[in-house]
Design an enzyme around this catalytic site. Structure first.
Site, short mmCIF file in Angstrom:
data_model
loop_
_atom_site.label_atom_id
_atom_site.label_comp_id
_atom_site.label_asym_id
_atom_site.label_seq_id
_atom_site.Cartn_x
_atom_site.Cartn_y
_atom_site.Cartn_z
N HIS A 106 40.91 13.28 -23.21
CA HIS A 106 41.05 14.29 -22.34
C HIS A 106 39.29 14.76 -21.78
O HIS A 106 38.75 14.36 -20.59
CB HIS A 106 41.89 15.39 -21.93
CG HIS A 106 42.11 16.69 -20.73
ND1 HIS A 106 42.69 16.37 -20.07
CD2 HIS A 106 41.31 17.55 -20.96
CE1 HIS A 106 42.84 17.06 -19.01
NE2 HIS A 106 41.48 18.26 -19.92
N GLU A 107 39.05 15.53 -22.63
CA GLU A 107 37.49 15.77 -22.93
C GLU A 107 36.78 14.84 -22.14
O GLU A 107 36.04 14.98 -21.20
CB GLU A 107 37.26 16.71 -23.92
CG GLU A 107 37.80 17.32 -24.58
CD GLU A 107 38.13 18.69 -22.74
OE1 GLU A 107 37.39 19.09 -21.46
OE2 GLU A 107 39.26 19.22 -22.70
N HIS A 110 36.85 13.93 -18.62
CA HIS A 110 35.82 14.70 -17.20
C HIS A 110 35.09 14.27 -17.61
O HIS A 110 34.76 13.88 -16.50
CB HIS A 110 35.94 16.02 -18.07
CG HIS A 110 36.95 16.82 -17.68
ND1 HIS A 110 37.51 17.05 -16.91
CD2 HIS A 110 37.48 18.41 -19.31
CE1 HIS A 110 38.99 18.22 -16.74
NE2 HIS A 110 38.79 18.58 -18.51
N HIS A 114 32.63 13.12 -14.70
CA HIS A 114 31.06 13.03 -13.87
C HIS A 114 30.28 11.98 -13.85
O HIS A 114 29.71 11.95 -12.66
CB HIS A 114 30.48 14.62 -15.03
CG HIS A 114 28.91 14.92 -14.89
ND1 HIS A 114 28.71 15.28 -16.09
CD2 HIS A 114 27.89 14.66 -13.74
CE1 HIS A 114 27.08 16.04 -15.49
NE2 HIS A 114 28.16 15.57 -14.15
#
Length: 237
Positions: A106-107, A110, A114
């Site tokens: 999940h991270e 991100h 980005h």
């Protein structure tokens, strides 16, 4: 201004809006902790730790400028776009559980957002400074306006400042949902979890998503309460 106003505010029925928001947040926290605890005891067949899974996802996604760091705490995992650092908590970094891999992925979602210039993430990042101000200054500004004799200029400024913090919570929702969707797709496409494991991972991420929904709902209800109490532009006696 008479003391009756403060008495009615103290026992105002709009407090139920705050209570509903608090209950939603508590239920969401219980759900995510129980779900994470359940699947943190289920080891992935790949044997990858959260840190190893994150490193592999980043490499397969063509991202080589993001560092992976260990951070203390439980479920304190986050991606820092300003420094391009992916920080994984104690229960994720060295764990080979399905829950740990899901959170790490999940991270990474991100980080991929980005890297690809995902607009909602950029907007949320830009909102961080004003959202921080809104979260701690909005309500004090409103009550300062009340203390100064229902100064409507200050009250309206406080409401708008607090609304910025609420906007941040709302913008967070598509960012988090998208990151989870990317995570599940990458884990599946990169063959890091088998089909039944992906289903369990989805449960972990769905439970985590509820915390963001609850936080946004609580913030909206609080804003609604402030508008009902102070936003009508009339002096209260």
């Amino acid at each position: 201004m008479r003391y009756g106003y403060y008495y009615r505010t103290m026992f105002d029925p709009t407090y139920f809006l705050v209570l509903i928001g608090a209950v939603l947040c508590i239920v969401a926290q219980i759900r995510v902790k129980s779900t994470y605890s359940k699947y943190s005891r289920v080891r992935s067949r790949s044997g990858l730790t959260g840190a190893q899974a994150a490193q592999r996802i980043l490499q397969l996604s063509g991202i080589y400028d993001v560092r992976i760091e260990h951070v203390r705490g439980e479920l304190t995992d986050h991606y820092d776009p300003s420094h391009k650092v992916l920080r994984l908590s104690d229960s994720v970094y060295a764990s080979d559980s399905i829950a740990a891999i899901g959170v790490a992925a999940h991270e990474c979602g991100h980080a991929v957002q980005h890297n690809k210039g995902y607009a909602p993430l950029s907007f949320r990042t830009a909102l961080v400074p004003v959202a921080n101000i809104g979260s701690w200054a909005g309500v004090p500004i409103i009550f300062l306006g009340v203390f100064l004799g229902m100064n409507q200029i200050l009250i309206q400024i406080g409401i708008w400042v607090f609304a910025l913090a609420v906007l941040f919570q709302i913008v967070t929702l598509p960012v988090e949902f998208n990151a989870s969707g990317r995570a599940l797709a990458m884990l599946n496409n990169y063959g890091m979890l088998e089909q039944d494991e992906t289903g369990k991972c989805r449960k972990v991420l769905s439970a985590a998503a509820l915390t963001y929904v609850a936080a946004a709902a609580a913030a909206i209800l609080q804003l609604l309460r402030l508008i009902l109490l102070f936003g009508n532009g009339r002096r209260r006696d």
